[in-house]
Design an enzyme around this catalytic site. Structure first.
Site, short mmCIF file in Angstrom:
data_model
loop_
_atom_site.label_atom_id
_atom_site.label_comp_id
_atom_site.label_asym_id
_atom_site.label_seq_id
_atom_site.Cartn_x
_atom_site.Cartn_y
_atom_site.Cartn_z
N ASP A 118 29.64 50.36 37.97
CA ASP A 118 30.97 50.35 38.57
C ASP A 118 30.95 49.32 39.70
O ASP A 118 30.34 49.54 40.75
CB ASP A 118 31.31 51.73 39.11
N ILE A 128 40.25 41.98 27.39
CA ILE A 128 39.87 40.57 27.50
C ILE A 128 38.36 40.41 27.46
O ILE A 128 37.84 39.45 26.87
CB ILE A 128 40.46 39.97 28.80
N ASN A 140 35.46 39.63 34.59
CA ASN A 140 36.72 40.11 34.04
C ASN A 140 37.11 41.48 34.60
O ASN A 140 38.27 41.87 34.50
CB ASN A 140 36.60 40.19 32.51
N LYS A 187 43.87 38.23 44.13
CA LYS A 187 43.86 37.22 43.07
C LYS A 187 44.12 35.83 43.63
O LYS A 187 43.57 34.83 43.12
CB LYS A 187 44.87 37.59 41.99
N THR A 219 46.72 44.90 26.95
CA THR A 219 45.41 45.56 27.05
C THR A 219 45.60 46.96 27.62
O THR A 219 46.72 47.42 27.85
CB THR A 219 44.46 44.77 27.97
N ARG A 272 32.00 50.23 33.34
CA ARG A 272 31.73 51.60 33.80
C ARG A 272 31.42 52.54 32.64
O ARG A 272 30.61 53.44 32.77
CB ARG A 272 32.94 52.14 34.56
N TYR A 328 46.90 43.37 45.44
CA TYR A 328 46.49 42.71 44.20
C TYR A 328 46.73 41.21 44.28
O TYR A 328 45.85 40.40 43.95
CB TYR A 328 47.25 43.31 43.02
N VAL A 361 49.43 40.81 29.65
CA VAL A 361 48.50 40.84 28.52
C VAL A 361 48.48 42.24 27.93
O VAL A 361 48.45 43.24 28.66
CB VAL A 361 47.07 40.43 28.96
#
Length: 260
Positions: free
Chosen positions: A59, A15, A84, A159, A190, A34, A155, A188
């Site tokens: 990082d 993304i 992102n 979020k 990725t 990173r 997570y 997504v």
């Protein structure tokens, strides 16, 4: 034509790269990730498209990395911050390494808050700018028991905090010329989480996420759910539920508690 400066974290793939490519016609960049080698490749591509590019390997899960990017933002010349960078860390809470909790929360929530705080003074002084933070539809799944979803306590908490932070910040920024947006995509295709979604037929492309987000920013959307058609109705329902819950601000306990 003047070119605004965008700082993008997680800019070495997925993304983050999709945002950069779609902004390259009229933006210059500070790219953060990173992997210095991957950043260099992306920077070369964008320079060929006519953009000036600064590469900042860092990082954001570490104090040193976060401080380096924060100091860059305090210069005050960035007009679009795209946060992102993130990590899955999917596991039941009892199985998460206690030593990793801090970095997981930092990468998925705390870093974007600190970077936004660093970027805002320059944007407010200029009377223009914007912040985009990539979250996830999992932010809205705290009460959903669905075996198809990953174990996600940390997570989802991170979020959900990002969504709440951005929605509240947008109210603070009303009438300043600075906009705040949180993007909540579903699955997504990725490299995220080991690239498990790359071959899933229902996964959105990173280009689709970036396209929806940038279009939504122009439309003034604080919350962007790229794949949701009737987003306004869903967000109205969310606000109605939140308003109803605020009815709990009362001087005595509810009747069901007084009866016990």
């Amino acid at each position: 034509m003047s070119r605004a400066l965008a700082l993008i974290t997680g800019a070495s793939s997925g993304i983050g790269v999709a945002y950069a490519r779609q902004l390259a016609d009229d933006h210059d960049f500070v790219l953060v990730a990173r992997r210095a080698d991957r950043l260099a490749e992306v920077a070369d591509e964008l320079r060929k498209a006519g953009a000036a590019v600064e590469v900042l390997p860092a990082d954001l899960g570490t104090r040193e990395g976060l401080d380096a990017v924060t100091e860059r933002l305090f210069i005050g010349d960035v007009r679009l911050l795209i946060s992102n960078a993130g990590v899955g860390g999917y596991a039941p809470l009892a199985e998460v390494d206690p030593a990793e909790i801090g970095s997981l929360i930092t990468l998925n929530a705390g870093a974007s808050i600190q970077l936004t705080r660093a970027a805002l003074p320059g944007m407010l002084d200029a009377g223009e700018g914007g912040t985009i933070t990539v979250a996830s539809l999992l932010a809205f799944t705290a009460g959903i028991a669905d075996p198809r979803m990953p174990p996600r306590t940390l997570y989802t908490a991170a979020k959900a905090a990002t969504v709440a932070f951005t929605r509240t910040l947008a109210l603070e920024l009303a009438d300043t010329g600075v906009r705040a947006q949180v993007v909540c995509p579903g699955v997504v295709a990725t490299e995220f989480n080991g690239g498990y979604a790359r071959d899933l037929p229902f996964a959105m492309t990173p280009e689709g996420v970036a396209q929806a987000s940038l279009a939504g920013l122009k439309l003034g959307e604080t919350v962007c759910v790229p794949g949701l058609e009737d987003q306004e109705a869903a967000l109205d329902a969310l606000l109605s539920a939140e308003t109803a819950l605020m009815g709990g601000n009362a001087p005595i306990p509810a009747g069901r508690y007084r009866q016990s």
